[in-house]
Design a protein around this motif. Structure first.
Motif, mmCIF file in Angstrom:
data_model
loop_
_atom_site.group_PDB
_atom_site.id
_atom_site.type_symbol
_atom_site.label_atom_id
_atom_site.label_comp_id
_atom_site.label_asym_id
_atom_site.label_seq_id
_atom_site.Cartn_x
_atom_site.Cartn_y
_atom_site.Cartn_z
ATOM 1 N N ASN A 169 63.242 76.520 -58.547
ATOM 2 C CA ASN A 169 62.189 77.539 -58.614
ATOM 3 C C ASN A 169 62.484 78.750 -57.725
ATOM 4 N N GLN B 284 66.130 78.504 -68.965
ATOM 5 C CA GLN B 284 65.577 79.725 -69.555
ATOM 6 C C GLN B 284 64.254 80.107 -68.885
ATOM 7 N N GLN B 285 63.435 79.109 -68.591
ATOM 8 C CA GLN B 285 62.151 79.378 -67.939
ATOM 9 C C GLN B 285 62.362 79.945 -66.537
ATOM 10 N N GLN B 286 63.214 79.309 -65.742
ATOM 11 C CA GLN B 286 63.427 79.754 -64.366
ATOM 12 C C GLN B 286 64.188 81.079 -64.297
ATOM 13 N N SER C 185 64.008 83.487 -66.543
ATOM 14 C CA SER C 185 63.004 84.502 -66.888
ATOM 15 C C SER C 185 62.099 84.794 -65.701
ATOM 16 N N SER C 186 61.718 83.749 -64.986
ATOM 17 C CA SER C 186 60.876 83.914 -63.800
ATOM 18 C C SER C 186 61.587 84.763 -62.748
#
Length: 177
Positions: free
Chosen positions: A67, A106-108, A110-111
């Motif tokens: 994260n 992909q989620q992290q 983008s974050s």
């Protein structure tokens, strides 16, 4: 105005030392964000110890998992956050068998890019430049090189400054020197 700065270079190019020299010039608080997983490998532990020895004791340390974007949001206004390094962060999305967690990546990813577009503090990111050699034979290594290359391009696109370090010498690619 808060700024973002990507510093890239090959292994042992001096990129981390250069990033640390910039952080030493910062007048406010500095937080060093370590992205590598702790391992029992003696050579890797020696590298970590070398990096620790160079850092001033008054810098805070944040060891992040996957994260990274969320961790950067915790930065205090006026501070400088030094992230070392994006390649080690990417390694957290590969398991011991070489399987890649594409959904989480992909989620992290983008974050992280969203935070860099509107950073809460000055952010300096260190990354490896891995695409200048031959195409790796192993599928896992090729996947890593491809993902890090794409990440570096996207991070460079949103950063105000981009510097390449070779032989300990910084070459400004984007932004003021």
């Amino acid at each position: 105005m808060t700024t973002t700065h990507l510093i890239s270079g090959g292994a042992r190019s001096g990129k981390s030392r250069y990033a640390e020299s910039l952080a030493l010039q910062h007048g406010g608080a500095v937080c060093y964000v370590a992205t590598a997983e702790r391992r029992s490998d003696a050579a890797f532990a020696e590298r970590i110890a070398h990096h620790r020895a160079r850092r001033p004791a008054h810098w805070s340390l944040a060891e992040v998992g996957r994260n990274l974007g969320e961790a950067l949001l915790q930065a205090a206004p006026g501070s400088l956050v030094l992230v070392d390094c994006l390649g080690m962060w990417l390694m957290r999305f590969f398991d011991e068998d070489g399987q890649f967690d594409a959904g989480a990546w992909q989620q992290q990813r983008s974050s992280l890019l969203a935070v860099l577009a509107a950073p809460p503090a000055q952010i300096v990111l260190v990354s490896n430049e891995v695409g200048w050699g031959v195409v790796p034979l192993g599928a896992e290594t090729r996947h890593f090189v491809d993902e890090l290359g794409r990440l570096n391009q996207d991070v460079a696109a949103v950063c105000q400054r981009v510097t390449l370090v070779a032989c300990g010498q910084p070459l400004v690619l984007k932004g003021a020197a």
